[in-house]
Write a protein that holds these residues in place. Structure first.
Motif, mmCIF file in Angstrom:
data_model
loop_
_atom_site.group_PDB
_atom_site.id
_atom_site.type_symbol
_atom_site.label_atom_id
_atom_site.label_comp_id
_atom_site.label_asym_id
_atom_site.label_seq_id
_atom_site.Cartn_x
_atom_site.Cartn_y
_atom_site.Cartn_z
ATOM 1 N N GLU A 1 -1.286 3.429 -3.637
ATOM 2 C CA GLU A 1 -0.764 2.311 -4.439
ATOM 3 C C GLU A 1 -1.943 1.391 -4.706
ATOM 4 O O GLU A 1 -2.624 0.970 -3.769
ATOM 5 C CB GLU A 1 0.329 1.573 -3.652
ATOM 6 C CG GLU A 1 0.717 0.236 -4.231
ATOM 7 C CD GLU A 1 2.030 0.283 -4.984
ATOM 8 O OE1 GLU A 1 2.832 1.203 -4.744
ATOM 9 O OE2 GLU A 1 2.234 -0.609 -5.815
ATOM 10 N N PHE A 2 -2.179 1.072 -5.983
ATOM 11 C CA PHE A 2 -3.314 0.212 -6.293
ATOM 12 C C PHE A 2 -3.134 -1.136 -5.607
ATOM 13 O O PHE A 2 -2.134 -1.821 -5.830
ATOM 14 C CB PHE A 2 -3.475 0.022 -7.801
ATOM 15 C CG PHE A 2 -4.665 -0.827 -8.132
ATOM 16 C CD1 PHE A 2 -5.948 -0.315 -8.003
ATOM 17 C CD2 PHE A 2 -4.514 -2.145 -8.516
ATOM 18 C CE1 PHE A 2 -7.061 -1.086 -8.261
ATOM 19 C CE2 PHE A 2 -5.625 -2.939 -8.786
ATOM 20 C CZ PHE A 2 -6.899 -2.406 -8.656
ATOM 21 N N CYS A 3 -4.106 -1.501 -4.744
ATOM 22 C CA CYS A 3 -3.920 -2.695 -3.920
ATOM 23 C C CYS A 3 -5.081 -3.665 -4.031
ATOM 24 O O CYS A 3 -5.167 -4.622 -3.272
ATOM 25 C CB CYS A 3 -3.703 -2.272 -2.467
ATOM 26 S SG CYS A 3 -5.014 -1.204 -1.841
ATOM 27 N N CYS B 1 -4.796 5.806 0.266
ATOM 28 C CA CYS B 1 -3.849 4.818 -0.244
ATOM 29 C C CYS B 1 -3.424 5.246 -1.645
ATOM 30 O O CYS B 1 -4.255 5.559 -2.487
ATOM 31 C CB CYS B 1 -4.490 3.432 -0.282
ATOM 32 S SG CYS B 1 -3.338 2.148 -0.788
ATOM 33 N N HIS C 1 0.873 -1.164 0.000
ATOM 34 C CA HIS C 1 0.000 0.000 0.000
ATOM 35 C C HIS C 1 0.917 1.223 0.000
ATOM 36 O O HIS C 1 2.132 1.095 0.128
ATOM 37 C CB HIS C 1 -0.890 0.032 1.249
ATOM 38 C CG HIS C 1 -1.765 -1.169 1.417
ATOM 39 N ND1 HIS C 1 -3.013 -1.271 0.865
ATOM 40 C CD2 HIS C 1 -1.547 -2.347 2.068
ATOM 41 C CE1 HIS C 1 -3.545 -2.448 1.175
ATOM 42 N NE2 HIS C 1 -2.674 -3.129 1.905
ATOM 43 N N MET D 1 -9.940 3.034 0.461
ATOM 44 C CA MET D 1 -8.979 2.866 1.549
ATOM 45 C C MET D 1 -8.517 4.245 2.023
ATOM 46 O O MET D 1 -7.474 4.744 1.615
ATOM 47 C CB MET D 1 -7.794 2.031 1.054
ATOM 48 C CG MET D 1 -6.901 1.561 2.181
ATOM 49 S SD MET D 1 -5.788 0.293 1.619
ATOM 50 C CE MET D 1 -4.665 0.256 3.020
ATOM 51 N N HIS E 1 -9.281 -0.460 -3.379
ATOM 52 C CA HIS E 1 -8.214 0.543 -3.226
ATOM 53 C C HIS E 1 -8.767 1.953 -3.016
ATOM 54 O O HIS E 1 -8.301 2.690 -2.158
ATOM 55 C CB HIS E 1 -7.307 0.480 -4.464
ATOM 56 C CG HIS E 1 -6.463 1.679 -4.668
ATOM 57 N ND1 HIS E 1 -5.398 1.977 -3.853
ATOM 58 C CD2 HIS E 1 -6.531 2.670 -5.594
ATOM 59 C CE1 HIS E 1 -4.842 3.106 -4.283
ATOM 60 N NE2 HIS E 1 -5.516 3.535 -5.321
HETATM 61 CU CU1 CUA Z 1 -4.248 0.107 -0.209
HETATM 62 CU CU2 CUA Z 1 -4.461 0.968 -2.390
#
Ligand code: CUA
Length: 172
Positions: free
Chosen positions: A155-157, A153, A114, A164, A161
């Motif tokens: 960062e693509f998680c 967040c 993340h 988040m 996402h």
């Molecule tokens: Cu955690 Cu995007």
């Protein structure tokens, strides 16, 4: 202009000046003709190659142990905040810190990568750091303005996402 923006502006200016100087030197060196000593040029080329490889290896050896970032700690009077990232939420404790004193965020992820992005109430990004599983990442920041800060967040998680996010308070 903030300190970071100033540092970036000065760095870019220095790089541009150096780039122009190097381009000029290369252009000027190609104007000389007639006395080309191929053997000497080949020798110089090998020396440069060795020098560049040695410099790159030295930089790698000096920095690889600190990836992704150098460890930092808050000074005396610092506030420690534990942050856990998990698909798709943040757990921040405590969620209230004081302005004007260093805050040391200790960030971990229990699943995937993340990125912890902190935004002030004007939606300006004030700090960010990558959060990776299996490591406690530190981020030290001193908040100057009290208010409600948002954490997004960066960062693509996964599918959640975009949800988040959370907030925490900075008090005077
Ligand atoms: Cu955690 Cu995007």
């Amino acid at each position: 202009m903030g300190t970071t923006a100033l540092v970036i502006a000065i760095s870019y200016s220095v790089v541009v000046v150096l780039g122009v100087a190097i381009a000029g030197a290369v252009w000027w060196s190609t104007k000389r003709r007639g006395d080309i000593d191929a053997e000497r040029l080949a020798h110089q080329e090998r020396s440069w190659l060795v020098a560049v490889v040695l410099i790159l290896v030295a930089l790698l050896a000096a920095t690889i142990w600190s990836t992704p970032y150098f460890d930092t700690d808050a000074g005396a009077g610092g506030q420690v905040v534990d942050v856990k990232a998990k698909q798709f939420a943040w757990t921040i404790s405590p969620a209230r810190v004081r302005a004007g004193q260093e805050v040391e965020f200790r960030l971990t992820s229990t699943d995937v990568n993340h990125a912890f992005g902190v935004y002030d109430d004007r939606d300006h990004l004030v700090a960010q750091v990558q959060v990776v599983p299996g490591k406690t990442q530190k981020l030290v920041h001193t908040f100057t303005r009290p208010g409600t800060y948002s954490v997004l967040c960066l960062e693509f998680c996964g599918v959640g996402h975009h949800v988040m996010e959370t907030t925490f308070a900075v008090t005077p």
